[in-house]
Design an enzyme around this catalytic site. Structure first.
Site, PDB file in Angstrom:
ATOM      1  N   HIS A 207       1.735  43.535  -4.778  1.00 44.46           N
ATOM      2  CA  HIS A 207       0.804  44.469  -4.327  1.00 44.46           C
ATOM      3  C   HIS A 207      -0.504  44.150  -3.790  1.00 44.46           C
ATOM      4  O   HIS A 207      -1.438  45.261  -3.407  1.00 44.46           O
ATOM      5  CB  HIS A 207       0.466  45.448  -5.705  1.00 44.46           C
ATOM      6  CG  HIS A 207      -0.387  44.549  -6.738  1.00 44.46           C
ATOM      7  ND1 HIS A 207      -0.017  43.579  -7.580  1.00 44.46           N
ATOM      8  CD2 HIS A 207      -1.917  44.726  -6.746  1.00 44.46           C
ATOM      9  CE1 HIS A 207      -1.119  43.257  -8.270  1.00 44.46           C
ATOM     10  NE2 HIS A 207      -2.145  43.855  -7.718  1.00 44.46           N
TER      11      HIS A 207
HETATM   12  C1  UD1 Z   1      -6.080  47.190  -8.452  1.00 50.24           C
HETATM   13  C2  UD1 Z   1      -7.155  45.884  -8.504  1.00 50.24           C
HETATM   14  C3  UD1 Z   1      -6.231  44.564  -8.535  1.00 50.24           C
HETATM   15  C4  UD1 Z   1      -5.168  44.564  -9.699  1.00 50.24           C
HETATM   16  C5  UD1 Z   1      -4.243  45.768  -9.410  1.00 50.24           C
HETATM   17  C6  UD1 Z   1      -3.326  45.925 -10.583  1.00 50.24           C
HETATM   18  C7  UD1 Z   1      -9.044  46.374  -7.277  1.00 50.24           C
HETATM   19  C8  UD1 Z   1     -10.035  45.754  -6.075  1.00 50.24           C
HETATM   20  N1  UD1 Z   1      -7.738  45.970  -7.381  1.00 50.24           N
HETATM   21  O1  UD1 Z   1      -5.355  46.850  -7.331  1.00 50.24           O
HETATM   22  O2  UD1 Z   1      -7.065  43.495  -8.817  1.00 50.24           O
HETATM   23  O3  UD1 Z   1      -4.258  43.476  -9.461  1.00 50.24           O
HETATM   24  O4  UD1 Z   1      -4.972  47.237  -9.559  1.00 50.24           O
HETATM   25  O5  UD1 Z   1      -2.523  47.122 -10.382  1.00 50.24           O
HETATM   26  O6  UD1 Z   1      -9.680  46.997  -8.230  1.00 50.24           O
HETATM   27  N2  UD1 Z   1      -2.586  54.530  -7.006  1.00 50.24           N
HETATM   28  C9  UD1 Z   1      -1.457  55.439  -7.616  1.00 50.24           C
HETATM   29  N3  UD1 Z   1      -1.715  55.535  -8.739  1.00 50.24           N
HETATM   30  C10 UD1 Z   1      -2.274  54.728  -9.670  1.00 50.24           C
HETATM   31  C11 UD1 Z   1      -3.190  54.052  -9.161  1.00 50.24           C
HETATM   32  C12 UD1 Z   1      -3.238  53.617  -7.913  1.00 50.24           C
HETATM   33  O7  UD1 Z   1      -0.879  55.802  -6.669  1.00 50.24           O
HETATM   34  O8  UD1 Z   1      -2.274  55.175 -10.553  1.00 50.24           O
HETATM   35  C13 UD1 Z   1      -2.485  54.019  -5.510  1.00 50.24           C
HETATM   36  C14 UD1 Z   1      -3.994  54.595  -4.936  1.00 50.24           C
HETATM   37  O9  UD1 Z   1      -3.707  55.859  -4.292  1.00 50.24           O
HETATM   38  C15 UD1 Z   1      -3.989  53.493  -4.094  1.00 50.24           C
HETATM   39  C16 UD1 Z   1      -3.547  52.254  -4.270  1.00 50.24           C
HETATM   40  O10 UD1 Z   1      -2.349  52.652  -5.208  1.00 50.24           O
HETATM   41  O11 UD1 Z   1      -3.697  54.046  -2.631  1.00 50.24           O
HETATM   42  C17 UD1 Z   1      -4.267  51.241  -4.675  1.00 50.24           C
HETATM   43  O12 UD1 Z   1      -5.050  51.561  -6.044  1.00 50.24           O
HETATM   44  P1  UD1 Z   1      -6.334  50.726  -6.170  1.00 50.24           P
HETATM   45  O13 UD1 Z   1      -6.883  51.062  -7.740  1.00 50.24           O
HETATM   46  O14 UD1 Z   1      -7.396  51.192  -5.428  1.00 50.24           O
HETATM   47  O15 UD1 Z   1      -5.907  48.912  -6.078  1.00 50.24           O
HETATM   48  P2  UD1 Z   1      -4.666  48.296  -6.582  1.00 50.24           P
HETATM   49  O16 UD1 Z   1      -4.082  47.864  -5.128  1.00 50.24           O
HETATM   50  O17 UD1 Z   1      -4.046  48.974  -7.505  1.00 50.24           O
END
Ligand code: UD1
Length: 363
Positions: A207
Site C-alpha cells: 500500500h
Molecule cells: C496510512 C498511513 C500509513 C499506514 C497505513 C496503514 C499516513 C501518512 N499513512 O496510509 O503509514 O501504513 O495507513 O493502512 O498516515 N481509504 C479508504 N478507507 C479507509 C481508509 C483509507 O478508502 O478506511 C483510502 C482513502 O480514500 C485514501 C487512501 O485509502 O485515498 C489512503 O488513506 P490514508 O489514510 O491517507 O493513507 P494510507 O495509504 O492508508
C-alpha cells in the site's frame, strides 16, 4: 489520578493502543483513559473490525476526518482535536506510530501545553520521501516522553540531539497484541474459507504510495508475483488505497488474469494473524508486518529500498529486497529453498510493553 487521551487514527494504530488502554483500565484508581479516534481510516474493515477483534472499547470521541492529501488531513485533525483537548484538559496525550493523525494530535497537545508521549519513537528509514518519516521525526522532536521499541531507536534519537532524559526503552507494543491474540486467531476460519494448506501459500500486502501509485514500480512487482505464483499461490488482502490505484493505473485486467494472485478484501486482526502465521513466505511493504513475521519466524521479504526496523533484518527473518523484478523473484525462491530460521527472542518484545509504559507514566 492521571487523565490520558489515547489517540487512534489509522489501521496500524489499533493494535498498539489496545494493550495500553487495557493496562490503564486494570489500574483504574490511577488512570482515567479516554479514547479519541480521528477517523483517518473509516471503512468497516479498516477500523471497526479491529475494535471488535482487539476488544478495544468504542471511542469516547470520534473526529470523523476521513481521507485527504497529507497536509489537509493533518490540518483537519488539528482543527477537530484542539477543542477536545481544550475541554478535557488531560495530563497526557498519547500517540503511537507514524501516521498523519500521530503528528497532528501531538502538535495540538504541545501547543496547548499538554504533555505528549510517543509510543514507537525513534524509528528512522532515513527516506525523506516517505510521509511516515516526516511524521516520526517531527513527533519525536516535540514529544516529552519517547517510548522506544529497540536500542537502534534510542541511538537514532540521541544522534538527533534528543536528551536521554526523554527516552525510555520499553519494547515493542505491537507484540503485546500479537501474543495476547495468537491463540484466539487459531479459531479463525479464514484459511479453510480460502482452501489453504499451512506453509503452502504466500501472503502479500502492498500500500505504500511509492509502490502502488507508480505504474512502473507496481508493474515490476506484479511481474515478480507472476513468477512466484507459479510456485505457490499468493493471497493478497488489498488495502483501499491499492484497490483505487489498480483501477486508476489500468492494471485491473492484467491482475485478474494472474490466477495465482488471489485478491481478497482487507482482513481484521485475527483473520490476518491466522493467515500470515500459517504462510510459507510473506511479501510486504508494511512496517509492522516485518516485526510480526520476525516474532513468529516467518520469512519476510520487504518490497522497499529501506526499513525503519533494521532489527528485523539483523536478528529476525526479514530481508529488504527493493522492487526490482528479478531480485524479488530470486530472493523469493532462495527463501523457499532455505529451511525457515527459527524465531529469535528480541529483547523486550515480550508482551509486557504496555505494563512498562503505564508504570513509567505513573512516575
Ligand atoms: C496510512 C498511513 C500509513 C499506514 C497505513 C496503514 C499516513 C501518512 N499513512 O496510509 O503509514 O501504513 O495507513 O493502512 O498516515 N481509504 C479508504 N478507507 C479507509 C481508509 C483509507 O478508502 O478506511 C483510502 C482513502 O480514500 C485514501 C487512501 O485509502 O485515498 C489512503 O488513506 P490514508 O489514510 O491517507 O493513507 P494510507 O495509504 O492508508
Amino acid at each position: 489520578m492521571l487523565k490520558i487521551i489515547n489517540v487512534v487514527g489509522a489501521r496500524p494504530n489499533f493494535m498498539k493502543v489496545a494493550p495500553i488502554v487495557a493496562a490503564m483500565k486494570r489500574r483504574e484508581r490511577e488512570f482515567a483513559p479516554l479514547l479519541v479516534h480521528t477517523g483517518q481510516h473509516y471503512d468497516a474493515d479498516m477500523s471497526d473490525a479491529f475494535f471488535r477483534d482487539l476488544h478495544l472499547p468504542a471511542p469516547d470521541i470520534y473526529l470523523g476526518v476521513g481521507s485527504a492529501p497529507r497536509e489537509e488531513q493533518i490540518a483537519a485533525v488539528q482543527e477537530r482535536f484542539e477543542p477536545v483537548v481544550g475541554k478535557e484538559k488531560p495530563d497526557w496525550v498519547i500517540v503511537v506510530g507514524d501516521v498523519n493523525s500521530t503528528l497532528a494530535c501531538a502538535t495540538v497537545a504541545k501547543k496547548l501545553g499538554i504533555k505528549v508521549a510517543h509510543i514507537e519513537a525513534g524509528l528512522r528509514s532515513y527516506d525523506s520521501s516517505m510521509p511516515e518519516e516526516a511524521n516520526r521525526v517531527e513527533t519525536d522532536r516535540i514529544a516529552d516522553l519517547l517510548f522506544t521499541p529497540s536500542t537502534d531507536a534510542d541511538e537514532n534519537l540521541r544522534a538527533e540531539g534528543i536528551p536521554p532524559s526523554r527516552i525510555r526503552l520499553v519494547g515493542n507494543i505491537m507484540i503485546d497484541s500479537l501474543y495476547q491474540h495468537l491463540d484466539r486467531s487459531r479459531q479463525s476460519p479464514i484459511r479453510d474459507q480460502l482452501g489453504l494448506t499451512e506453509k503452502r501459500y504466500a501472503v502479500l500486502t502492498l500500500h505504500r504510495p511509492a509502490n502502488v501509485d507508480d505504474l512502473v514500480v507496481f508493474s515490476r512487482i506484479l511481474a515478480a508475483l507472476e513468477s512466484i505464483g507459479e510456485e505457490l499461490p499468493i493471497i493478497f488482502p488489498v488495502h483501499p488505497r491499492t484497490r483505487k490505484t489498480i483501477v486508476n493505473l489500468g492494471l485491473g485486467e492484467s491482475i485478474t488474469k494472474m490466477r495465482d494472485l488471489r485478491l481478497i478484501e482487507p482482513l481484521g486482526y485475527l483473520d490476518f494473524l491466522s493467515l500470515y502465521s500459517g504462510a510459507r513466505l510473506v511479501l510486504t511493504d508494511s512496517g509492522g508486518i516485518q516485526e510480526e513475521t520476525t516474532v513468529l519466524g516467518i520469512p519476510c521479504l520487504t518490497l522497499r529500498n529501506n526499513t525503519e526496523r533494521p532489527i528485523t533484518v539483523s536478528l529476525g527473518t526479514n530481508k529488504v529486497v527493493g522492487t526490482d523484478t528479478e531480485t524479488i523473484v530470486s530472493e523469493a525462491f532462495a527463501a523457499l529453498e532455505r529451511a525457515p530460521k527459527p524465531a529469535v527472542a528480541i529483547p523486550l518484545w515480550d508482551g509486557h510493553t504496555a505494563e512498562r509504559i503505564v508504570s513509567l507514566l505513573m512516575q
